[in-house]
Design a protein around this motif. Structure first.
Motif, short mmCIF file in Angstrom:
data_model
loop_
_atom_site.label_atom_id
_atom_site.label_comp_id
_atom_site.label_asym_id
_atom_site.label_seq_id
_atom_site.Cartn_x
_atom_site.Cartn_y
_atom_site.Cartn_z
N GLN A 46 0.79 -1.22 0.00
CA GLN A 46 0.00 0.00 0.00
C GLN A 46 0.83 1.28 0.00
O GLN A 46 0.40 2.31 -0.51
N SER A 47 2.01 1.24 0.59
CA SER A 47 2.81 2.47 0.77
C SER A 47 3.47 2.88 -0.54
O SER A 47 4.21 2.11 -1.16
N ARG A 48 3.23 4.13 -0.96
CA ARG A 48 3.86 4.59 -2.20
C ARG A 48 5.36 4.77 -2.00
O ARG A 48 6.15 4.59 -2.94
N GLU A 49 5.79 5.14 -0.75
CA GLU A 49 7.24 5.26 -0.49
C GLU A 49 7.92 3.91 -0.69
O GLU A 49 8.99 3.83 -1.30
N HIS A 50 7.29 2.86 -0.18
CA HIS A 50 7.88 1.53 -0.30
C HIS A 50 7.92 1.09 -1.76
O HIS A 50 8.95 0.57 -2.25
N ILE A 51 6.84 1.27 -2.46
CA ILE A 51 6.79 0.87 -3.88
C ILE A 51 7.80 1.67 -4.70
O ILE A 51 8.50 1.12 -5.56
N TYR A 75 3.96 9.96 -7.64
CA TYR A 75 4.81 10.52 -6.57
C TYR A 75 5.39 11.84 -7.07
O TYR A 75 6.45 11.87 -7.69
N PRO A 76 4.69 12.95 -6.84
CA PRO A 76 5.11 14.24 -7.38
C PRO A 76 6.53 14.62 -6.94
O PRO A 76 7.03 14.17 -5.91
N ALA A 77 7.16 15.48 -7.73
CA ALA A 77 8.54 15.89 -7.50
C ALA A 77 8.73 16.50 -6.12
O ALA A 77 9.75 16.26 -5.46
N ALA A 78 7.77 17.30 -5.67
CA ALA A 78 7.91 17.95 -4.36
C ALA A 78 7.96 16.90 -3.24
O ALA A 78 8.74 17.02 -2.29
N ASP A 79 7.15 15.85 -3.36
CA ASP A 79 7.13 14.79 -2.35
C ASP A 79 8.42 13.98 -2.41
O ASP A 79 8.94 13.53 -1.39
N ARG A 80 8.93 13.78 -3.63
CA ARG A 80 10.18 13.03 -3.77
C ARG A 80 11.33 13.82 -3.14
O ARG A 80 12.20 13.24 -2.47
#
Length: 800
Positions: free
Chosen positions: A197-202, A244-249
């Motif tokens: 579920q986690s976009r960070e993990h994926i 995963y937008p650039a700002a979040d990355r």
């Protein structure tokens, strides 16, 4: 050699009778091969669990089996406190002075009483100074402290190395590796991420997968850059910006960068690289007992480190050939929280994989805990041996029984639940139940006295005191270029003529706080050296990539200072923004100089490079062409152990039939003797009765003629029976003697095999091949700029 010192057998204690509360003289010898099916040790505080597990590691060391021991509490450092002379002065630095005060003793008096206690305790268990010395000599004992310089610092953050080909080709194993590595990084950042579920993990998993599938190692700096500028533009079917937008990355990259740049985290960036091979063996191939002390880390750091370590161990394991003998041990002193029955911490998946697959590679796993209810007993059904000490609650006993039932079912062994419950209830301090699926049934034993001084958890200062004398031996050598303490630097990049090739070595580490980036001039090239020797069937081109820092002038012995890398260093066309530069030697601004430098490099390689192979006459095995002496000795130890175990199994099988027949003869002879002996005593009784009857007749005045005749006859029959009993006894004695001789012959044959295949007796012959000068090819010699981290005092550290 006494029974307790036989190679391939671990002396863990002596058999114990629970009903009589007595410990026998029979040693409990545990076959090292049985550890390939793993073990778990459970016992409450005060049960003797720590002493038993340390004794097991001592026995592994005596057998030449290397071990990696994860130490969350600090107890395992005691394995370095083994003193062959058992002098009070040996114990004095390590005693608890407050404990001495509580006992009303001076520290010196307490040290003397402790030495006497250990000397007496060891003697009662048949252990003397010679055995302690053998333990100290058998392995190198090292305490590694990730994130700290108390012991030997070890870093796992310089690189996320690409897995070996064997793992890349295994889809399931590769997925597990990526998943646990991503989970470990996110756990370090305090992000509780679900792999699905986690976009960070994926997102992180995709970065790692992309790099590793291309065979690329990821430095931390590259990982941060890849987070900001990923090497892909879609995740699944969604475009990257939507997922995963650039700002979040950038926010995620900043979190990782801030953590690594923090002064409190600086210890993670320096030290010996995490290498399973180096944890298990020295450069010379001597086994190591590597204690990874993580007591000083916080929970997230511990989880991160244990996860990375287990993944590295899995990757190393899959590069090893299969074996049925014990190659190495992984021991974890307190597995609570890392292998729970509910939940999926990053460490659980690789640990479960090890328990399921390590057996085929000869890697034994031993897990210990005092909290039975907090373990995944379904996973522990893969453990073939259970060491069970005193348990605290009925709930603990119920969970242990559950795990035992699973392990027995897995192995197809018989399990008596009621008997097991009764036995567990009767266990006392230092008395353990061993349930080994390779044995006919459970065994109760009293643990032996540990050779190491069990002084309690070691403090960081105590670890530092132990490691300071040997610290330089275990830390990687710094390149000669980094030896200088100052670095002259200009702010401007030197102008390089257009006909001189110029590249920039990639920055591979995060600069510590207060440091600036400075480039120094250097050289690199690509070189091929041809080694040929028909008699040894050698025909090999060896690739080298020399890298040397030049500084502000060319030294006469320039290439003697070069590093010979196994692969091309990461090179770029542009420097990092804001970096300063050192001076460029004037000779390197002239293209014609590179021709003479190429010739100098060819001469250097011709003089210094040798292809070395090793031959072990005992096993008639040669090393591989690219296999160093240490790795070859490591492989030989395994081959010797395999050959020893196979031949011992064959000898035991061969003698078993003979011994079974001899035991049958002994049983028959004993039965015949018992019959004849009983008949003899019956005749003696008859004779005595006849004599008594005759005496009574004489006293009463009766007739005695018939009675005299009966007495004489019974005396003759008794004499005959006595002769038959004596002959039966002689036959029985002969049968017992024949059995003893047969068993002694078997034991001697086995002992000769143990001696024959003792790895410490192996000698190696060095076989060297020199290259021909015409077979050395140096190409692409170029100017490179090497990055350094320089502090305010001008002290510099390589950043590549």
């Amino acid at each position: 050699m006494s029974d307790i010192d036989k190679l391939g057998s671990f002396y863990l204690g002596r058999e114990h009778d629970l009903a009589a509360s007595e410990t026998s003289d029979r040693p409990l010898l545990y076959k090292s091969k049985d550890l390939t099916t793993h073990a778990v040790c459970v016992g409450m505080t005060g049960s003797g669990k720590t002493g038993l597990c340390l004794s097991l590691l001592e026995e592994a060391a005596l057998d030449g089996v290397p071990a990696i021991a994860i130490d969350p509490k600090g107890d395992l450092g005691n394995l370095l406190l083994a003193f062959p002379q058992l002098e009070p002065s040996d114990f004095r630095p390590w005693i608890d002075e407050s404990e001495a005060e509580r006992k009303g003793q001076t520290p010196d008096e307490y040290a003397a009483s402790t030495a006497e206690l250990w000397r007496t305790g060891l003697a009662k268990w048949g252990e003397g100074p010679e055995r302690i010395q053998s333990y100290c000599d058998a392995v190198e004992r090292v305490i590694f402290t990730p994130g700290s310089t108390a012991g030997i610092p070890v870093t796992v953050l310089k690189s996320f190395a690409a897995p070996p080909k064997e793992l890349l080709d295994d889809v399931d194993a590769m997925r597990e590796r990526i998943q646990s590595a991503a989970s470990g990084v996110l756990a370090l950042l305090g992000i509780d991420a679900d792999p699905v579920q986690s976009r960070e993990h994926i997102f992180l998993s995709n970065i790692l997968n992309t790099a590793w599938q291309e065979g690329r190692d990821l430095s931390v700096a590259e990982l941060i850059r890849s987070i900001q500028k990923p090497p892909f533009d879609r995740v699944g079917i969604m475009d990257l910006e939507t997922f995963y937008p650039a700002a979040d990355r950038t926010d995620l990259a900043m979190k990782l960068n801030n953590l690594l740049a923090s002064p409190s985290f600086a210890g993670w960036m320096h030290g010996a690289p995490l290498s399973i091979r180096d944890l298990l063996y020295s450069a010379e191939g001597k086994p190591r007992l590597s204690i990874l002390s993580i007591a000083h880390l916080n929970d997230s750091e511990r989880m991160f480190f244990v996860t990375i370590l287990l993944n590295e161990l899995l990757a190393w394991m899959r590069t090893q050939p299969g074996t049925s003998s014990l190659r190495a041990l992984l021991y974890m002193d307190e597995v609570f929280g890392y292998f729970p029955p509910v939940g999926e911490p990053p460490s659980k998946r690789p640990m479960l994989t090890l328990l399921k697959q390590a057996r085929a590679f000869g890697l034994g796993c031993v897990l210990a805990t005092q909290n039975p209810v907090d373990l995944d007993y379904k996973g522990l059904s893969n453990c073939g041996t259970w060491f069970l000490g005193r348990l605290q609650t009925e709930r603990d006993k119920a969970r242990v029984i559950e795990g035992l039932q699973g392990a027995s079912a897995e192995a197809g062994a018989r399990f008596d639940k009621r008997e097991m419950e009764a036995t567990l209830a009767a266990l006392g301090s230092r008395v353990f139940l061993m349930n080994n699926v390779h044995d006919d049934g459970p065994t109760v034993f009293h643990t032996r006295w540990a050779m190491s001084y069990l002084g309690g958890p070691l403090t960081k200062s105590a670890i530092k005191r132990l490691m300071d004398p040997v610290r330089d031996r275990y830390l990687p050598d710094k390149p000669a270029a980094a030896a200088g303490t100052t670095a002259a630097a200009t702010s401007a990049r030197p102008v390089v003529p257009g006909d001189v090739r110029e590249k920039f070595v990639a920055v591979e580490s995060v600069l510590p706080e207060g440091h600036r980036l400075v480039y120094q001039a250097g050289l690199t090239a690509s070189a091929r050296v041809h080694f040929v020797q028909a008699s040894q069937d050698i025909d090999r081109w060896q690739e080298y990539y020399p890298l040397v820092s030049v500084g502000d002038r060319l030294a006469a012995d320039l290439w003697d200072q070069a590093l010979l890398l196994p692969q091309v260093p990461h090179l770029g066309d542009e420097p990092e923004a804001g970096a300063a530069f050192g001076d460029l030697p004037s000779e390197l601004a002239q293209q014609r100089k590179y021709k003479s430098l190429t010739n100098d490099l060819e001469d250097h390689l011709y003089r210094t490079q040798t292809l070395t192979r090793w031959h072990a006459p005992m096993l008639d095995i040669y090393s591989e062409v690219d296999e160093g002496e240490g790795d070859f000795r490591q492989r030989l130890r395994m081959k010797a152990r395999e050959a020893r175990d196979a031949e011992i199994d064959e000898v035991e099988a061969r003698y078993k039939k003979k011994i079974d027949r001899a035991e049958e003869r002994v049983a028959k002879a004993q039965s015949y003797y018992d019959t004849q002996n009983m008949q003899f005593w019956e005749r003696v009784g008859t004779f005595v009765w006849n004599v008594v009857d005759m005496i009574l007749a004489i006293i009463s005045g009766g007739k005695t003629t018939r009675r005299r005749s009966s007495s004489a006859a019974s005396a003759r029959r008794a004499a005959t029976e006595r002769g038959q009993a004596q002959r039966a006894k002689a036959k029985w004695d002969a049968a017992v003697e024949a059995l003893d001789e047969l068993e002694a012959e078997r034991d001697q044959t086995i002992e000769e095999l143990r001696t024959q295949y003792d790895p410490n007796r192996m000698t190696l012959e060095e076989v060297s091949v020199k290259p021909r000068k015409s077979d050395i090819d140096v190409r692409d010699l170029m100017l490179v700029w090497l990055p350094y981290a320089v502090d305010g005092d001008g002290v510099r550290l390589p950043a590549y």
